[in-house]
Enzyme design. Sequence first.
Site, PDB file in Angstrom:
ATOM      1  N   CYS A  63     -11.131   2.951  -0.964  1.00 57.72           N
ATOM      2  CA  CYS A  63      -9.601   3.291  -0.684  1.00 57.72           C
ATOM      3  C   CYS A  63      -9.476   2.466   0.802  1.00 57.72           C
ATOM      4  O   CYS A  63     -10.283   2.550   1.526  1.00 57.72           O
ATOM      5  CB  CYS A  63      -9.329   4.733  -0.541  1.00 57.72           C
ATOM      6  SG  CYS A  63      -7.749   5.312   0.398  1.00 57.72           S
TER       7      CYS A  63
ATOM      8  N   HIS B 203      -7.624   3.146   3.209  1.00 56.89           N
ATOM      9  CA  HIS B 203      -7.461   3.900   4.401  1.00 56.89           C
ATOM     10  C   HIS B 203      -8.867   4.327   4.940  1.00 56.89           C
ATOM     11  O   HIS B 203      -8.998   4.369   6.295  1.00 56.89           O
ATOM     12  CB  HIS B 203      -6.913   5.134   3.968  1.00 56.89           C
ATOM     13  CG  HIS B 203      -5.365   4.984   3.988  1.00 56.89           C
ATOM     14  ND1 HIS B 203      -4.742   4.781   2.807  1.00 56.89           N
ATOM     15  CD2 HIS B 203      -4.368   5.744   4.726  1.00 56.89           C
ATOM     16  CE1 HIS B 203      -3.482   4.641   3.037  1.00 56.89           C
ATOM     17  NE2 HIS B 203      -3.130   5.285   4.261  1.00 56.89           N
TER      18      HIS B 203
ATOM     19  N   ASP C 197       0.709  -1.187   0.118  1.00 59.52           N
ATOM     20  CA  ASP C 197      -0.136   0.060  -0.119  1.00 59.52           C
ATOM     21  C   ASP C 197       0.813   1.145  -0.076  1.00 59.52           C
ATOM     22  O   ASP C 197       1.921   1.158   0.241  1.00 59.52           O
ATOM     23  CB  ASP C 197      -0.845  -0.010   1.311  1.00 59.52           C
ATOM     24  CG  ASP C 197      -1.769   1.207   1.106  1.00 59.52           C
ATOM     25  OD1 ASP C 197      -2.372   1.569   0.151  1.00 59.52           O
ATOM     26  OD2 ASP C 197      -2.422   1.674   2.168  1.00 59.52           O
ATOM     27  N   SER C 198       0.113   2.448  -0.383  1.00 66.40           N
ATOM     28  CA  SER C 198       0.942   3.452   0.010  1.00 66.40           C
ATOM     29  C   SER C 198       1.384   3.977   1.433  1.00 66.40           C
ATOM     30  O   SER C 198       2.156   4.492   1.575  1.00 66.40           O
ATOM     31  CB  SER C 198       0.161   4.787  -0.764  1.00 66.40           C
ATOM     32  OG  SER C 198      -1.060   5.127   0.014  1.00 66.40           O
TER      33      SER C 198
ATOM     34  N   TYR D  38      -0.350   8.595  -2.671  1.00 64.92           N
ATOM     35  CA  TYR D  38      -0.544   8.110  -4.077  1.00 64.92           C
ATOM     36  C   TYR D  38      -1.607   8.788  -4.890  1.00 64.92           C
ATOM     37  O   TYR D  38      -1.446   9.173  -6.005  1.00 64.92           O
ATOM     38  CB  TYR D  38      -0.531   6.677  -4.462  1.00 64.92           C
ATOM     39  CG  TYR D  38       0.733   5.887  -4.106  1.00 64.92           C
ATOM     40  CD1 TYR D  38       1.792   6.190  -3.620  1.00 64.92           C
ATOM     41  CD2 TYR D  38       0.553   4.432  -4.556  1.00 64.92           C
ATOM     42  CE1 TYR D  38       2.863   5.437  -3.440  1.00 64.92           C
ATOM     43  CE2 TYR D  38       1.805   3.733  -4.361  1.00 64.92           C
ATOM     44  CZ  TYR D  38       2.779   4.229  -3.866  1.00 64.92           C
ATOM     45  OH  TYR D  38       3.968   3.566  -3.815  1.00 64.92           O
ATOM     46  N   GLY D  39      -2.726   9.292  -4.297  1.00 64.56           N
ATOM     47  CA  GLY D  39      -3.979   9.755  -4.848  1.00 64.56           C
ATOM     48  C   GLY D  39      -3.572  10.809  -5.950  1.00 64.56           C
ATOM     49  O   GLY D  39      -4.265  10.602  -7.036  1.00 64.56           O
TER      50      GLY D  39
ATOM     51  N   GLU E 293      -3.240   8.931   8.050  1.00 62.40           N
ATOM     52  CA  GLU E 293      -1.746   8.657   8.179  1.00 62.40           C
ATOM     53  C   GLU E 293      -1.306   9.541   9.270  1.00 62.40           C
ATOM     54  O   GLU E 293      -0.237   9.345   9.895  1.00 62.40           O
ATOM     55  CB  GLU E 293      -1.148   9.164   6.940  1.00 62.40           C
ATOM     56  CG  GLU E 293      -1.202   7.978   5.877  1.00 62.40           C
ATOM     57  CD  GLU E 293      -0.595   6.418   5.874  1.00 62.40           C
ATOM     58  OE1 GLU E 293       0.322   6.570   6.634  1.00 62.40           O
ATOM     59  OE2 GLU E 293      -1.043   5.669   5.391  1.00 62.40           O
TER      60      GLU E 293
ATOM     61  N   CYS F 281      -4.255  -1.462  -2.239  1.00 62.98           N
ATOM     62  CA  CYS F 281      -4.439   0.075  -2.557  1.00 62.98           C
ATOM     63  C   CYS F 281      -5.098   0.247  -3.866  1.00 62.98           C
ATOM     64  O   CYS F 281      -4.800  -0.307  -4.711  1.00 62.98           O
ATOM     65  CB  CYS F 281      -2.933   0.538  -2.614  1.00 62.98           C
ATOM     66  SG  CYS F 281      -2.965   2.347  -3.199  1.00 62.98           S
ATOM     67  N   ASN F 282      -5.966   0.990  -3.955  1.00 62.00           N
ATOM     68  CA  ASN F 282      -7.142   1.303  -4.892  1.00 62.00           C
ATOM     69  C   ASN F 282      -6.572   2.032  -5.882  1.00 62.00           C
ATOM     70  O   ASN F 282      -6.350   1.894  -7.255  1.00 62.00           O
ATOM     71  CB  ASN F 282      -8.326   1.892  -4.423  1.00 62.00           C
ATOM     72  CG  ASN F 282      -9.447   1.029  -3.512  1.00 62.00           C
ATOM     73  OD1 ASN F 282     -10.030   0.488  -4.409  1.00 62.00           O
ATOM     74  ND2 ASN F 282      -9.251   0.748  -2.480  1.00 62.00           N
ATOM     75  N   THR F 283      -5.910   3.075  -5.620  1.00 61.56           N
ATOM     76  CA  THR F 283      -4.912   4.037  -6.593  1.00 61.56           C
ATOM     77  C   THR F 283      -4.163   3.019  -7.382  1.00 61.56           C
ATOM     78  O   THR F 283      -3.947   3.238  -8.731  1.00 61.56           O
ATOM     79  CB  THR F 283      -4.283   5.116  -5.837  1.00 61.56           C
ATOM     80  OG1 THR F 283      -4.969   5.804  -5.009  1.00 61.56           O
ATOM     81  CG2 THR F 283      -3.967   6.217  -6.840  1.00 61.56           C
TER      82      THR F 283
END
Lengths: 272, 272
Positions: free
Chosen positions: B184, B186, B10-11, B42-43, B152, B73-75
């Site tokens: 996402c 998160h 993931d980011s 990353y978005g 984060e 991670c979706n992005t």
Amino acid sequence: MTSQAIGYMDSGVGGLTVVKEALRQLPYESVCFIGDQARLPYGPRPAEQVREFSEQLGQFLTAKNIKMFVIACNTATSAALEYLQKTLPIPVIGVISPGSRAAIKATKNHRIGVIATEGTIKSNAYEKAILSKDLQNKVFSLACPKFVPIVESNEYKTKIAKQIVDESMAYFKGTDIDTLILGCTHYPLLKPFIQEAVGPDVKLIDSGAETVSSVSLLLDYFNLANESSHKELPDRYFSTGSADRFKLIAGNWLEMDDLNVTHVPVESLSLK
Amino acid sequence: MTSQAIGYMDSGVGGLTVVKEALRQLPYESVCFIGDQARLPYGPRPAEQVREFSEQLGQFLTAKNIKMFVIACNTATSAALEYLQKTLPIPVIGVISPGSRAAIKATKNHRIGVIATEGTIKSNAYEKAILSKDLQNKVFSLACPKFVPIVESNEYKTKIAKQIVDESMAYFKGTDIDTLILGCTHYPLLKPFIQEAVGPDVKLIDSGAETVSSVSLLLDYFNLANESSHKELPDRYFSTGSADRFKLIAGNWLEMDDLNVTHVPVESLSLK
């Protein structure tokens, strides 16, 4: 190529609980179904014989050019899945792993009930699948040999059906299960009675409906989904039993009165 | 061989919502996780760059001998899934298809909301995935660029977080959605605020948790599940940011105070 139908087999009409969910979740995927009413029920038959019948049905549908084969029958899954994955030239999936995974996901207290045919219970397939993922789980298994005949005789909404369900479900009293796997694709037709008998706090897992999620994943994973926004081929239904009888029960369950049903004589099914 | 770990990237810490579900559903499968905190978020980054970073992380974990790679991670899924499926030597799965499938399964009125990062929303990946299965569905998409930073920075339980969530969710008023995809990884940390804002009748789909069901299926399908009833390898966590900071947030979220976390300098990540 991806416009080919998905093939489904069952001993009878139970597999239509899988098809019904597929029609809902995957409306652009054509259905090619065969029910083996002439040799039903599979539950009490030796595993070896169920495997042979399943292979015949798999080959029959493969010859109809399906792109994926779903064993929409728990008894046949426990007897034939591994074998057919090795021998058929297309992806093959069964209903036991999806049901087990869904139960593991759903349970909070790790006490899981399984109801299925004698063949499936004897194979221990659910218990093995569930415990292989987590030994914390405790599995309570019960064979319900009377359930398939009552569904196939179209009596699944009757008082007798309710009584049979109540008697069977008494087994789970005191087990404290919070999740119950309907480990036979016929059983969702009895779902209202089953839920009433075990109470509203027990989550029922419809192994067939869960299987459609797996079908959908594998269509995506192997890039096999139909890319157009309509079915390229009409749905087709085959039965080794009476086409009229199949049409009646299936049409009722799927809420369709124009099912395309063809009778297939058992004698015409042979192994290559 | 099957005792190898499953790799997750993931980011940042969002991918741990996937890991948390994996620890619950697949307790015998070892975890090998990397979070790219040094280059987060990353978005807003160009897809090309996200793809490059994802490939670096994929190669880093593949060198650790993982058996499957989960883009948690979706992005990164929208930017790199197809590419990494072609280039990495192991099965690779992302979080968008599982989230889409779960939403299609859950919705009753065919009105589905999606919240995600700018990159994911811009890619249209969810809308495409959902409509490709059924054009009856209507998708309402919203980028929520403030959500990742608030998670984060470990402020996801604060009053400010609630306010930000409320402001964003106002977008869905009048859309009549019955299902909302947390697109996402998160976002599940903000789930209580999100559920409160959209009301109890909207079913939230945690794309990360759904992904674990797909991981579990592919482990079964490819015969990759660990066969022993304990982990053969310890779980390992890597971060391109501060290991201490990672340990704090991750330990809190996973409710573990003994996480094995190693810092990996970004400069050491290169492409083969």
